[in-house]
Design an enzyme around this catalytic site. Structure first.
Site, PDB file in Angstrom:
ATOM      1  N   THR A   1       0.992  -1.144   0.026  1.00 50.91           N
ATOM      2  CA  THR A   1       0.268   0.089   0.106  1.00 50.91           C
ATOM      3  C   THR A   1       0.832   1.348   0.186  1.00 50.91           C
ATOM      4  O   THR A   1       1.801   1.332   0.767  1.00 50.91           O
ATOM      5  CB  THR A   1      -0.839  -0.006   1.440  1.00 50.91           C
ATOM      6  OG1 THR A   1      -1.750  -1.128   1.285  1.00 50.91           O
ATOM      7  CG2 THR A   1      -1.752   1.124   1.256  1.00 50.91           C
TER       8      THR A   1
ATOM      9  N   GLY B   1      -4.319   2.258  -2.703  1.00 55.18           N
ATOM     10  CA  GLY B   1      -4.927   1.310  -1.718  1.00 55.18           C
ATOM     11  C   GLY B   1      -5.792   0.324  -2.216  1.00 55.18           C
ATOM     12  O   GLY B   1      -5.031  -0.904  -2.747  1.00 55.18           O
ATOM     13  N   SER B   2      -6.919   0.479  -2.432  1.00 55.16           N
ATOM     14  CA  SER B   2      -7.665  -0.453  -2.995  1.00 55.16           C
ATOM     15  C   SER B   2      -7.189  -0.680  -4.520  1.00 55.16           C
ATOM     16  O   SER B   2      -7.083  -2.017  -4.904  1.00 55.16           O
ATOM     17  CB  SER B   2      -9.238  -0.083  -3.167  1.00 55.16           C
ATOM     18  OG  SER B   2      -9.682   0.042  -1.650  1.00 55.16           O
TER      19      SER B   2
ATOM     20  N   ARG C   1      -6.896 -13.709   3.220  1.00 56.27           N
ATOM     21  CA  ARG C   1      -8.220 -13.479   3.285  1.00 56.27           C
ATOM     22  C   ARG C   1      -9.036 -14.572   4.419  1.00 56.27           C
ATOM     23  O   ARG C   1     -10.048 -14.476   5.088  1.00 56.27           O
ATOM     24  CB  ARG C   1      -9.061 -13.413   1.913  1.00 56.27           C
ATOM     25  CG  ARG C   1      -8.761 -12.194   1.381  1.00 56.27           C
ATOM     26  CD  ARG C   1      -8.920 -12.036   0.014  1.00 56.27           C
ATOM     27  NE  ARG C   1      -8.353 -10.535  -0.200  1.00 56.27           N
ATOM     28  CZ  ARG C   1      -8.303  -9.998  -1.573  1.00 56.27           C
ATOM     29  NH1 ARG C   1      -8.635 -10.770  -2.673  1.00 56.27           N
ATOM     30  NH2 ARG C   1      -7.954  -9.012  -1.724  1.00 56.27           N
TER      31      ARG C   1
ATOM     32  N   ARG D   1     -26.123 -10.337  34.836  1.00 50.60           N
ATOM     33  CA  ARG D   1     -26.722  -8.856  34.816  1.00 50.60           C
ATOM     34  C   ARG D   1     -28.192  -8.775  35.113  1.00 50.60           C
ATOM     35  O   ARG D   1     -28.994  -9.373  34.558  1.00 50.60           O
ATOM     36  CB  ARG D   1     -26.352  -8.147  33.931  1.00 50.60           C
ATOM     37  CG  ARG D   1     -26.944  -6.645  33.719  1.00 50.60           C
ATOM     38  CD  ARG D   1     -26.341  -5.716  34.685  1.00 50.60           C
ATOM     39  NE  ARG D   1     -26.759  -4.538  34.654  1.00 50.60           N
ATOM     40  CZ  ARG D   1     -26.809  -3.553  35.523  1.00 50.60           C
ATOM     41  NH1 ARG D   1     -26.280  -3.736  36.660  1.00 50.60           N
ATOM     42  NH2 ARG D   1     -27.300  -2.311  35.299  1.00 50.60           N
TER      43      ARG D   1
ATOM     44  N   GLU E   1      -6.107  -5.711   4.099  1.00 54.17           N
ATOM     45  CA  GLU E   1      -6.121  -7.166   3.185  1.00 54.17           C
ATOM     46  C   GLU E   1      -7.420  -6.790   2.312  1.00 54.17           C
ATOM     47  O   GLU E   1      -7.910  -8.181   1.834  1.00 54.17           O
ATOM     48  CB  GLU E   1      -5.872  -8.454   3.891  1.00 54.17           C
ATOM     49  CG  GLU E   1      -4.680  -8.104   4.946  1.00 54.17           C
ATOM     50  CD  GLU E   1      -4.125  -9.545   4.995  1.00 54.17           C
ATOM     51  OE1 GLU E   1      -4.651 -10.625   4.710  1.00 54.17           O
ATOM     52  OE2 GLU E   1      -2.998  -9.800   5.927  1.00 54.17           O
ATOM     53  N   GLY E   2      -7.735  -5.807   1.800  1.00 53.93           N
ATOM     54  CA  GLY E   2      -8.860  -5.901   0.642  1.00 53.93           C
ATOM     55  C   GLY E   2     -10.403  -5.432   1.791  1.00 53.93           C
ATOM     56  O   GLY E   2     -10.799  -5.992   2.535  1.00 53.93           O
TER      57      GLY E   2
HETATM   58  C1  LIG Z   1      -3.850  -0.639  10.422  1.00 56.19           C
HETATM   59  C2  LIG Z   1      -3.936  -1.156   8.829  1.00 56.19           C
HETATM   60  C3  LIG Z   1      -2.727  -2.106   8.679  1.00 56.19           C
HETATM   61  C4  LIG Z   1      -2.429  -2.136   7.304  1.00 56.19           C
HETATM   62  N1  LIG Z   1      -1.364  -3.041   7.099  1.00 56.19           N
HETATM   63  C5  LIG Z   1      -1.063  -3.367   5.698  1.00 56.19           C
HETATM   64  C6  LIG Z   1       0.163  -3.827   5.604  1.00 56.19           C
HETATM   65  O1  LIG Z   1       0.826  -4.639   6.386  1.00 56.19           O
HETATM   66  N2  LIG Z   1       0.780  -3.720   4.304  1.00 56.19           N
HETATM   67  C7  LIG Z   1       0.037  -3.211   3.271  1.00 56.19           C
HETATM   68  O2  LIG Z   1       0.371  -3.201   2.133  1.00 56.19           O
HETATM   69  N3  LIG Z   1      -1.045  -2.507   3.415  1.00 56.19           N
HETATM   70  C8  LIG Z   1      -1.579  -2.378   4.712  1.00 56.19           C
HETATM   71  N4  LIG Z   1      -2.716  -1.816   4.783  1.00 56.19           N
HETATM   72  C9  LIG Z   1      -3.503  -1.012   3.884  1.00 56.19           C
HETATM   73  C10 LIG Z   1      -4.835  -1.598   3.572  1.00 56.19           C
HETATM   74  O3  LIG Z   1      -4.878  -2.870   2.834  1.00 56.19           O
HETATM   75  C11 LIG Z   1      -5.613  -0.534   2.867  1.00 56.19           C
HETATM   76  O4  LIG Z   1      -5.986   0.389   3.809  1.00 56.19           O
HETATM   77  C12 LIG Z   1      -6.864  -1.093   2.088  1.00 56.19           C
HETATM   78  O5  LIG Z   1      -6.653  -2.014   1.295  1.00 56.19           O
HETATM   79  C13 LIG Z   1      -7.836   0.204   1.663  1.00 56.19           C
HETATM   80  O6  LIG Z   1      -7.143   0.987   0.975  1.00 56.19           O
HETATM   81  P1  LIG Z   1      -7.328   2.672   1.359  1.00 56.19           P
HETATM   82  O7  LIG Z   1      -7.024   2.896   2.781  1.00 56.19           O
HETATM   83  O8  LIG Z   1      -6.218   3.178   0.511  1.00 56.19           O
HETATM   84  O9  LIG Z   1      -8.770   3.135   1.166  1.00 56.19           O
HETATM   85  P2  LIG Z   1      -9.244   3.392  -0.518  1.00 56.19           P
HETATM   86  O10 LIG Z   1      -8.704   2.469  -1.381  1.00 56.19           O
HETATM   87  O11 LIG Z   1      -8.899   4.862  -0.417  1.00 56.19           O
HETATM   88  O12 LIG Z   1     -10.650   3.137  -0.302  1.00 56.19           O
HETATM   89  C14 LIG Z   1     -11.554   4.206   0.399  1.00 56.19           C
HETATM   90  C15 LIG Z   1     -13.033   3.616   0.553  1.00 56.19           C
HETATM   91  O13 LIG Z   1     -13.426   3.617  -1.191  1.00 56.19           O
HETATM   92  C16 LIG Z   1     -13.894   2.242  -1.624  1.00 56.19           C
HETATM   93  N5  LIG Z   1     -13.526   1.645  -2.614  1.00 56.19           N
HETATM   94  C17 LIG Z   1     -12.289   1.739  -3.311  1.00 56.19           C
HETATM   95  N6  LIG Z   1     -12.398   1.333  -4.783  1.00 56.19           N
HETATM   96  C18 LIG Z   1     -13.416   0.887  -4.948  1.00 56.19           C
HETATM   97  C19 LIG Z   1     -14.280   0.236  -5.901  1.00 56.19           C
HETATM   98  N7  LIG Z   1     -13.446   0.048  -7.233  1.00 56.19           N
HETATM   99  N8  LIG Z   1     -15.521  -0.231  -5.579  1.00 56.19           N
HETATM  100  C20 LIG Z   1     -16.095   0.002  -4.481  1.00 56.19           C
HETATM  101  N9  LIG Z   1     -15.633   0.694  -3.714  1.00 56.19           N
HETATM  102  C21 LIG Z   1     -14.287   1.080  -3.512  1.00 56.19           C
HETATM  103  C22 LIG Z   1     -13.193   1.137  -0.486  1.00 56.19           C
HETATM  104  O14 LIG Z   1     -13.808   0.006  -0.058  1.00 56.19           O
HETATM  105  C23 LIG Z   1     -13.285   2.254   0.865  1.00 56.19           C
HETATM  106  O15 LIG Z   1     -14.767   2.115   1.600  1.00 56.19           O
HETATM  107  C24 LIG Z   1      -3.277  -1.586   6.242  1.00 56.19           C
HETATM  108  C25 LIG Z   1      -4.277  -0.736   6.785  1.00 56.19           C
HETATM  109  C26 LIG Z   1      -4.375  -0.240   7.918  1.00 56.19           C
HETATM  110  C27 LIG Z   1      -5.761   0.704   8.189  1.00 56.19           C
END
Ligand SMILES: Cc1cc2nc3c(=O)[nH]c(=O)nc-3n(C[C@H](O)[C@H](O)[C@H](O)COP(=O)(O)OP(=O)(O)OC[C@H]3O[C@@H](n4cnc5c(N)ncnc54)[C@H](O)[C@@H]3O)c2cc1C
Length: 385
Positions: free
Chosen positions: A126, A131-132, A247, A272, A368-369
């Site tokens: 990430t 992100g996603s 997953r 309770r 993780e998605g």
């Molecule tokens: C505490 C924590 C630990 C983590 N650990 C790791 C790690 O060890 N290694 C690593 O690589 N990553 C890690 N991550 C990253 C994590 O996998 C991402 O935060 C996650 O995949 C979502 O990406 P984003 O936060 O950028 O959200 P975004 O991608 O910005 O998403 C924001 C919103 O939009 C929605 N969205 C985005 N695209 C679509 C679509 N095509 N259709 C419908 N909805 C959509 C999402 O579902 C979400 O609701 C971690 C995150 C956290 C919070």
């Protein structure tokens, strides 16, 4: 279908259940307050082999398989989630790239150290703009003078601050991106130009740290491409295969916490007293417990089935893995919400662990998605061809 859990896996789950009760539960509150797992507890995790659950026996791991790993995660998640996270990156996202695609030399060099817990691995996919949409990574790797030079910034990396090595996904061909332009590398913490950046402040998961990793002209040897030269450009596939297993274990973690919340809720409802009788005698509370138990039962059958399927079929269970993560994590969050409700005001207080589960479980629907991305994957698989 035969749903019997093999004896060796049942014994392993029993051992972990005892460890949780005797060693982890008593310090859960302390870890929450101090945001730190004591080293003697990490050492006990090493002794039990918990860092090497999924690493093959020939490299010093327990080689449990997916079902065994899920059973362990289920038990580990009946206490503070940070303990599971500490072993999680070695067993899952941090090591699996090497287990699945690593060269024999990479397996020999890294897996024994990860299995013993001597080294901690993390997974760095990430980024702020990826992100996603994980294929949108901006961190680059260029081959210069026989070395790879990495530049960029990863964020939200679990265990990034304690990791000795990171599995890092970089852009090696801007045109091809996910289709042949992303490469996976092993980067060691002593490599020049590798820095740990900000440690994030989070809603929950205290005791588990999430960091920024910075690569500033980070130079690594040419042989650190996971899988060797033939895997240059194939890193996105490695990342997706790695997340596939994650997953299922994420589903197991959510399931274990949901079961614990049900057990706590049943106990609390029986003791309770309001309006002169235990709240367990009110149908409103009984219906909540009944729904929680039914959802947990459904989630468990689904998880064990998908885990056994992966063990028998290999890694090609993309749709089922996403279904398990989606169902188990959404279910556990509903269970946590109802548990807080059953505890009433006490459910909102730090004196009881329910509010911690509520906060910690929230993350399972994101990392993780996200749940939305799981639905995208399930629909894509359904509509394929
Ligand atoms: C505490 C924590 C630990 C983590 N650990 C790791 C790690 O060890 N290694 C690593 O690589 N990553 C890690 N991550 C990253 C994590 O996998 C991402 O935060 C996650 O995949 C979502 O990406 P984003 O936060 O950028 O959200 P975004 O991608 O910005 O998403 C924001 C919103 O939009 C929605 N969205 C985005 N695209 C679509 C679509 N095509 N259709 C419908 N909805 C959509 C999402 O579902 C979400 O609701 C971690 C995150 C956290 C919070």
């Amino acid at each position: 279908m035969d749903f019997t859990i093999p004896e060796n896996l049942r014994l392993m789950a029993d051992t972990v259940r005892r460890f949780v009760k005797q060693d982890l539960d008593p310090i859960s509150r302390q870890v929450e307050d101090e945001d730190h797992i004591p080293e003697e507890i990490v050492e006990k995790m090493r002794e039990l082999g918990l860092f090497g659950l999924s690493i093959p026996e020939e490299f010093g791991g327990l080689g449990l398989g997916t079902l065994g790993e899920c059973l362990v995660y289920e038990e580990m998640s009946k206490t503070n989630a940070c303990f599971r996270t500490r072993i999680g990156t070695n067993n899952g996202i941090g090591s699996q790239g090497i287990v699945l695609d690593g060269t024999p030399q990479q397996k020999d060099a890294y897996l024994p150290r990860l299995a013993s817990g001597e080294w901690v691995a993390c997974f760095a996919l990430t980024e702020p703009e990826a992100g996603s949409d994980a294929a949108n990574v901006q961190t680059t790797a260029e081959l210069k003078g026989g070395e790879w030079v990495l530049n960029g910034r990863k964020h939200f990396i679990t265990n990034g601050d304690v990791a000795d090595m990171a599995c890092v996904f970089c852009l090696t061909d801007k045109q091809k991106r996910a289709k042949g332009g992303i490469t996976a590398f092993v980067v060691e913490k002593t490599d020049p130009g590798y820095f740990v950046g900000t440690i994030e402040r989070k809603m929950g998961m205290r005791g588990s740290h999430t960091c920024e990793l910075i690569f500033d002209n980070c130079r690594i040897p040419a042989d650190r491409v996971i899988g060797g030269d033939k895997m240059i450009g194939m890193g996105f596939k490695t990342a997706m295969k790695t997340l596939d297993k994650g997953r299922l274990t994420m589903g197991a973690s959510a399931l274990g916490s949901a079961q614990k919340l049900l057990d706590l809720s049943v106990d609390y409802a029986k003791q309770r007293v309001q309006f002169g009788k235990p709240i367990a005698q009110f149908q409103a509370i009984q219906f909540k417990l009944a729904e929680m138990a039914t959802n947990i039962y459904a989630a468990r059958q689904m998880l064990y089935h998908a885990a056994a399927l992966r063990d028998s079929k290999g890694s090609s269970i993309i749709k089922e893995a996403s279904m398990v993560k989606l169902f188990c994590t959404e279910m556990a969050n509903r269970v946590a919400d109802e548990a807080v409700q059953i505890f009433g005001g006490m459910g909102y207080m730090k004196d009881f662990p329910v509010e911690r589960y509520y906060r910690d479980l929230r993350l399972t629907r994101i990392y993780e998605g996200t749940s939305e991305i799981q639905k995208v994957v399930i629909a894509r698989e359904l509509l394929r061809g």
